[in-house]
Design a protein around this motif. Structure first.
Motif, PDB file in Angstrom:
ATOM      1  N   TRP A  41      11.331  60.138-104.223  1.00  0.00           N
ATOM      2  CA  TRP A  41      11.457  59.606-105.580  1.00  0.00           C
ATOM      3  C   TRP A  41      12.633  58.642-105.663  1.00  0.00           C
ATOM      4  O   TRP A  41      12.521  57.571-106.267  1.00  0.00           O
ATOM      5  CB  TRP A  41      11.621  60.721-106.619  1.00  0.00           C
ATOM      6  N   ILE A  42      13.757  58.992-105.060  1.00  0.00           N
ATOM      7  CA  ILE A  42      14.929  58.123-105.116  1.00  0.00           C
ATOM      8  C   ILE A  42      14.609  56.769-104.492  1.00  0.00           C
ATOM      9  O   ILE A  42      14.923  55.714-105.068  1.00  0.00           O
ATOM     10  CB  ILE A  42      16.140  58.778-104.413  1.00  0.00           C
ATOM     11  N   LEU A  43      13.963  56.779-103.339  1.00  0.00           N
ATOM     12  CA  LEU A  43      13.609  55.527-102.663  1.00  0.00           C
ATOM     13  C   LEU A  43      12.635  54.699-103.494  1.00  0.00           C
ATOM     14  O   LEU A  43      12.820  53.487-103.669  1.00  0.00           O
ATOM     15  CB  LEU A  43      13.023  55.816-101.286  1.00  0.00           C
ATOM     16  N   GLY A  44      11.586  55.347-104.001  1.00  0.00           N
ATOM     17  CA  GLY A  44      10.617  54.631-104.830  1.00  0.00           C
ATOM     18  C   GLY A  44      11.260  54.084-106.093  1.00  0.00           C
ATOM     19  O   GLY A  44      10.968  52.958-106.529  1.00  0.00           O
ATOM     20  N   HIS A  45      12.146  54.881-106.684  1.00  0.00           N
ATOM     21  CA  HIS A  45      12.829  54.458-107.910  1.00  0.00           C
ATOM     22  C   HIS A  45      13.730  53.252-107.646  1.00  0.00           C
ATOM     23  O   HIS A  45      13.695  52.267-108.394  1.00  0.00           O
ATOM     24  CB  HIS A  45      13.637  55.628-108.478  1.00  0.00           C
ATOM     25  N   LEU A  46      14.516  53.314-106.592  1.00  0.00           N
ATOM     26  CA  LEU A  46      15.369  52.170-106.264  1.00  0.00           C
ATOM     27  C   LEU A  46      14.535  50.914-106.026  1.00  0.00           C
ATOM     28  O   LEU A  46      14.877  49.828-106.509  1.00  0.00           O
ATOM     29  CB  LEU A  46      16.240  52.477-105.040  1.00  0.00           C
ATOM     30  N   ALA A  47      13.442  51.056-105.289  1.00  0.00           N
ATOM     31  CA  ALA A  47      12.599  49.897-104.990  1.00  0.00           C
ATOM     32  C   ALA A  47      12.019  49.297-106.269  1.00  0.00           C
ATOM     33  O   ALA A  47      12.098  48.078-106.481  1.00  0.00           O
ATOM     34  CB  ALA A  47      11.481  50.287-104.023  1.00  0.00           C
ATOM     35  N   ILE A  48      11.453  50.128-107.133  1.00  0.00           N
ATOM     36  CA  ILE A  48      10.793  49.579-108.320  1.00  0.00           C
ATOM     37  C   ILE A  48      11.812  49.027-109.306  1.00  0.00           C
ATOM     38  O   ILE A  48      11.563  48.008-109.963  1.00  0.00           O
ATOM     39  CB  ILE A  48       9.809  50.586-108.972  1.00  0.00           C
ATOM     40  N   VAL A  49      12.969  49.635-109.424  1.00  0.00           N
ATOM     41  CA  VAL A  49      13.999  49.086-110.316  1.00  0.00           C
ATOM     42  C   VAL A  49      14.483  47.734-109.783  1.00  0.00           C
ATOM     43  O   VAL A  49      14.691  46.798-110.562  1.00  0.00           O
ATOM     44  CB  VAL A  49      15.154  50.084-110.521  1.00  0.00           C
ATOM     45  N   GLY A  50      14.643  47.610-108.475  1.00  0.00           N
ATOM     46  CA  GLY A  50      15.002  46.314-107.899  1.00  0.00           C
ATOM     47  C   GLY A  50      13.955  45.251-108.203  1.00  0.00           C
ATOM     48  O   GLY A  50      14.282  44.107-108.542  1.00  0.00           O
ATOM     49  N   GLU A  51      12.692  45.630-108.125  1.00  0.00           N
ATOM     50  CA  GLU A  51      11.612  44.696-108.444  1.00  0.00           C
ATOM     51  C   GLU A  51      11.583  44.389-109.940  1.00  0.00           C
ATOM     52  O   GLU A  51      11.329  43.243-110.343  1.00  0.00           O
ATOM     53  CB  GLU A  51      10.270  45.253-107.983  1.00  0.00           C
ATOM     54  N   MET A  52      11.832  45.395-110.762  1.00  0.00           N
ATOM     55  CA  MET A  52      11.858  45.164-112.211  1.00  0.00           C
ATOM     56  C   MET A  52      12.992  44.200-112.562  1.00  0.00           C
ATOM     57  O   MET A  52      12.824  43.337-113.434  1.00  0.00           O
ATOM     58  CB  MET A  52      12.014  46.495-112.951  1.00  0.00           C
ATOM     59  N   GLY A  53      14.122  44.335-111.883  1.00  0.00           N
ATOM     60  CA  GLY A  53      15.222  43.398-112.093  1.00  0.00           C
ATOM     61  C   GLY A  53      14.817  41.972-111.767  1.00  0.00           C
ATOM     62  O   GLY A  53      15.212  41.024-112.461  1.00  0.00           O
ATOM     63  N   GLN A  54      14.014  41.805-110.736  1.00  0.00           N
ATOM     64  CA  GLN A  54      13.547  40.476-110.352  1.00  0.00           C
ATOM     65  C   GLN A  54      12.760  39.806-111.475  1.00  0.00           C
ATOM     66  O   GLN A  54      12.819  38.590-111.647  1.00  0.00           O
ATOM     67  CB  GLN A  54      12.664  40.559-109.114  1.00  0.00           C
TER      68      GLN A  54
END
Length: 161
Positions: A41-54
């Protein structure tokens, strides 16, 4: 733009890679002691938040199907899935933040002053796109990096820093 935040995120990414070197595939779905989040979950969350920031800076979501599973307000009860492998999750995090840093470095100041519209931060000092991007690159990433470090320590590994 974001010279300091980018430098801090680059440091955190090196720490991320060091931590992840000691978290094997079989630990992905094991909740961390104290915080309860499994590394998946932590990995998926970091990835999607990084993409959302984009998306605030003209980028796009690469893993749209992860928004519900890992986005803000998601539960950390992630079911095993063949698509959720350690190496692919690590690659998604690295890619998300590499692109976010690149877009942030080229951001137009006028775009950064716009309101971000993130409901979670309504009524807080985090009001603009610039505030949200700075948060994503630094303290948000660092907070979840600490959780991954905790998962690593749960396995009996010694401290790193």
């Amino acid at each position: 733009m974001f010279e300091n935040e980018i430098a801090l995120n680059q440091l955190q990414m090196k720490q991320f890679e060091t931590i992840m070197a000691d978290l094997p595939e079989e630990t992905l779905f094991m909740p961390g002691q104290g915080h309860g989040h499994p590394p998946v979950w932590i990995l998926g969350h970091l990835a999607i938040v990084g993409e959302m920031g984009q998306t605030f800076l003209g980028g796009k979501l690469t893993h749209t199907f992860w928004v519900q599973a890992f986005g803000p307000g998601s539960t950390d009860e992630v079911q095993p899935d063949e698509k959720l492998k350690r190496d692919s999750l690590i690659a998604a995090v690295l890619s998300a933040y590499e692109t976010l840093r690149s877009l942030a470095s080229q951001a137009a100041p006028a775009d950064l002053e716009k309101p971000h519209g993130i409901e979670l931060f309504k009524g807080t000092p985090v009001q603009t796109v610039g505030h949200a991007i700075a948060l994503m690159l630094t303290s948000h990433f660092g907070f979840h990096l600490a959780q991954l470090s905790s998962c690593r320590r749960d396995l009996g590994q010694g401290y790193l820093f």
